[in-house]
Design an enzyme around this catalytic site. Structure first.
Site, PDB file in Angstrom:
ATOM      1  N   LYS A  19       0.834  -1.212   0.000  1.00 28.44           N
ATOM      2  CA  LYS A  19       0.000   0.000   0.000  1.00 28.44           C
ATOM      3  C   LYS A  19       0.870   1.263   0.000  1.00 28.44           C
ATOM      4  O   LYS A  19       0.646   2.182  -0.790  1.00 28.44           O
ATOM      5  CB  LYS A  19      -0.935  -0.022   1.227  1.00 28.44           C
ATOM      6  CG  LYS A  19      -1.881   1.162   1.318  1.00 28.44           C
ATOM      7  CD  LYS A  19      -3.126   0.830   2.127  1.00 28.44           C
ATOM      8  CE  LYS A  19      -2.907   0.858   3.618  1.00 28.44           C
ATOM      9  NZ  LYS A  19      -2.725   2.207   4.181  1.00 28.44           N
ATOM     10  N   SER A  20       1.850   1.309   0.882  1.00 26.67           N
ATOM     11  CA  SER A  20       2.695   2.507   0.974  1.00 26.67           C
ATOM     12  C   SER A  20       3.404   2.775  -0.356  1.00 26.67           C
ATOM     13  O   SER A  20       3.472   3.920  -0.825  1.00 26.67           O
ATOM     14  CB  SER A  20       3.759   2.315   2.057  1.00 26.67           C
ATOM     15  OG  SER A  20       3.154   2.238   3.318  1.00 26.67           O
ATOM     16  N   ARG A 119      -8.412  12.510  12.535  1.00 28.43           N
ATOM     17  CA  ARG A 119      -7.006  12.139  12.737  1.00 28.43           C
ATOM     18  C   ARG A 119      -6.148  13.418  12.715  1.00 28.43           C
ATOM     19  O   ARG A 119      -6.435  14.341  11.973  1.00 28.43           O
ATOM     20  CB  ARG A 119      -6.567  11.146  11.653  1.00 28.43           C
ATOM     21  CG  ARG A 119      -7.323   9.824  11.800  1.00 28.43           C
ATOM     22  CD  ARG A 119      -6.926   8.830  10.763  1.00 28.43           C
ATOM     23  NE  ARG A 119      -5.529   8.401  10.911  1.00 28.43           N
ATOM     24  CZ  ARG A 119      -4.925   7.569  10.074  1.00 28.43           C
ATOM     25  NH1 ARG A 119      -5.584   7.096   9.029  1.00 28.43           N
ATOM     26  NH2 ARG A 119      -3.677   7.221  10.267  1.00 28.43           N
ATOM     27  N   ASP A 312       1.729  -1.264  11.917  1.00 29.74           N
ATOM     28  CA  ASP A 312       0.434  -1.715  11.386  1.00 29.74           C
ATOM     29  C   ASP A 312       0.140  -3.181  11.724  1.00 29.74           C
ATOM     30  O   ASP A 312      -0.975  -3.657  11.505  1.00 29.74           O
ATOM     31  CB  ASP A 312       0.398  -1.520   9.860  1.00 29.74           C
ATOM     32  CG  ASP A 312       0.389  -0.039   9.484  1.00 29.74           C
ATOM     33  OD1 ASP A 312      -0.043   0.784  10.325  1.00 29.74           O
ATOM     34  OD2 ASP A 312       0.813   0.301   8.370  1.00 29.74           O
TER      35      ASP A 312
HETATM   36  C1  S3P Z   1       2.383   4.804   6.259  1.00 26.73           C
HETATM   37  C2  S3P Z   1       2.932   5.156   7.456  1.00 26.73           C
HETATM   38  C3  S3P Z   1       2.407   4.714   8.753  1.00 26.73           C
HETATM   39  C4  S3P Z   1       1.456   3.524   8.597  1.00 26.73           C
HETATM   40  C5  S3P Z   1       0.491   3.722   7.484  1.00 26.73           C
HETATM   41  C6  S3P Z   1       1.214   3.912   6.165  1.00 26.73           C
HETATM   42  C7  S3P Z   1       2.978   5.331   5.019  1.00 26.73           C
HETATM   43  O1  S3P Z   1       1.709   5.774   9.349  1.00 26.73           O
HETATM   44  O2  S3P Z   1       0.759   3.298   9.801  1.00 26.73           O
HETATM   45  O3  S3P Z   1      -0.364   2.590   7.362  1.00 26.73           O
HETATM   46  O4  S3P Z   1       2.638   4.832   3.929  1.00 26.73           O
HETATM   47  O5  S3P Z   1       3.819   6.231   5.108  1.00 26.73           O
HETATM   48  P1  S3P Z   1       2.452   6.918  10.241  1.00 26.73           P
HETATM   49  O6  S3P Z   1       3.398   7.626   9.369  1.00 26.73           O
HETATM   50  O7  S3P Z   1       1.358   7.808  10.722  1.00 26.73           O
HETATM   51  O8  S3P Z   1       3.112   6.157  11.347  1.00 26.73           O
END
Ligand code: S3P
Length: 428
Positions: A19-20, A119, A312
């Site tokens: 996803k990221s 959020r 996560d």
């Molecule tokens: C993500 C960073 C994380 C993660 C999220 C995806 C990203 O969040 O929990 O599911 O793609 O950079 P945070 O940066 O708020 O920790």
């Protein structure tokens, strides 16, 4: 959704794209020059919302199967959207895009669903304002909807107060448009996909321990991007493989970036049998196959620098801890309270309902492993990772689990229940 217990599991699977990395691939290809091809893109709701946002800024993006073609329009080619940008449920989309929008020559508004509007956005508003961005909350200070007036940005030196790849990435994306060298100091190392992909596309990012330095590039170049399988999705099946008697699971083509592999370290510390093979680098990201067989697991303590590397995965770690021998303590995980739901409260409350001995703490939880869960009815809090963690608990339970509001899994793993269905039918 009824999840029935399974008795055996022996199979090889692949999980959808990370996803990221999928989000970043769309964002960076959009502002690159030329056509990028993205393979194994995650067709989940969050990433599709990222595509829609960039289409609203006139980026031609074509979807063909799970391959995406993006005709990049250059660093300064985005056009003012006609309507408000809507990220749906996606924190990554809103926070990273604010970094890009801060440096444009137009103004626009961006928002998302109820969860997004609750959020914290001050974590990106504060550094972006320091860079010269004019960014304001439309309703409640520090929350979306946000109004961003594109402006001339200057580099900053920023000490991050939280470990967050989304915040770091928002600053890095703004730094592409800023005069001078931007430097960021993290308190703990968070996922570095933005740094890696920016460099893969021709930017100048240097990492040195917890410091990151960024010099604005003249341009980004379109590239071919292969998105690896998401280790956060693989985590659900790793846990299954670690617990079901005589289990054997092979998950191929999974992203193994060390900023994401905390779940493998934790499972190994608990006593799991895990083997990694076929290691290689794909567009600057480590990838490999993970093989796991069942074993007797024991409780452990989890906290400190490993937390951002498995943030996560904590809901599914709570499930595996319930099947371990002894106590598991999770500390320093306060960030979980501001995810798609308050994930500490959600997983503790729901696992209790199906028979776990588990307590919520200020910054995590304590799980007293009993090697079994009874089953019952639970709810997902409309949070994909809670829904999937509880589904795995269902497969491992004695009586099965009924999940209320299960389809939020489409956010990150659209075929999750198809895989579970086959496992429930024949263990394959
Ligand atoms: C993500 C960073 C994380 C993660 C999220 C995806 C990203 O969040 O929990 O599911 O793609 O950079 P945070 O940066 O708020 O920790």
């Amino acid at each position: 959704m009824l999840i029935k217990p399974i008795k055996r599991i022996r199979r090889s699977i692949t999980v959808p794209g990370d996803k990221s990395i999928s989000h970043r691939a769309i964002m960076l290809s959009s502002i690159a020059e030329g056509e990028s091809k993205i393979h194994n893109f995650l067709m989940g709701d969050d990433c599709l919302n990222t595509i829609e946002c960039f289409r609203k800024m006139q980026v031609p993006i074509e979807i063909a199967g799970n391959e995406i073609r993006v005709k990049g329009i250059g660093l300064n080619g985005l056009k003012k959207p006609d309507t408000i940008l809507d990220v749906g449920n996606s924190g990554t989309t809103i926070r990273l895009m604010c970094g890009i929008l801060a440096g444009q020559n137009f103004d626009c508004k961006i928002t998302g669903d109820d969860s997004i509007q609750n959020r914290p956005m001050d974590r990106i508003i504060i550094p972006l304002r320091q860079m010269g961005s004019i960014i304001d909350s439309v309703k409640k200070e520090g929350y979306a909807p946000l109004k961003i007036q594109g402006s001339k940005l200057t580099a900053i030196n920023y000490n991050m107060p939280v470990a967050s790849a989304q915040v770091k990435s928002a600053i890095l994306l703004a730094s592409i448009y800023a005069d001078g060298t931007t430097s960021i100091l993290e308190i703990q190392k968070s996922r570095d996909h933005t740094e890696r992909m920016l460099n893969y596309m021709g930017a100048n990012i240097r990492q040195d321990g917890l410091s990151i330095f960024s010099n604005p590039p003249d341009r980004l170049y379109a590239r071919e991007i292969y998105v690896p399988g998401d280790i956060s999705s693989a985590a659900f099946f790793l846990v299954l493989g670690a617990i079901v008697r005589d289990a054997e699971i092979l998950i191929e083509n999974v992203g193994l970036n060390s900023t994401r592999t905390g779940i493998i370290d934790v499972l190994k510390l608990m006593g799991a049998n895990i083997k990694i093979s076929n290691k290689r680098i794909l567009n600057g990201e480590p990838v490999g196959d993970i093989y796991i067989t069942d074993s007797d697991l024991k409780g452990i303590e989890i906290g400190g620098n490993i937390i951002p590397r498995l943030i996560d995965e904590i809901p599914i770690i709570a499930v595996v801890a319930a099947f371990a021998e002894g106590v598991t303590i999770i500390r320093n995980a306060e960030e979980l309270k501001v995810k798609e739901s308050n994930r500490i409260k959600a997983i503790v409350t729901e696992l209790k309902k199906i028979g776990a001995h588990i307590e919520e703490t200020d910054d995590g939880m304590i799980v007293y492993g009993k090697k079994s869960l009874r089953g019952g009815t639970v709810e997902s809090y409309n949070d994909h990772r809670i829904a999937m963690a509880l589904s795995i608990a269902g497969l491992l339970s004695e009586e099965g689990v009924v999940i209320d509001n299960p389809y939020c899994v489409d956010i990150s793993f659209p075929n999750f229940f198809d895989i579970l269905d086959r496992m429930m039918k024949n263990g394959r």
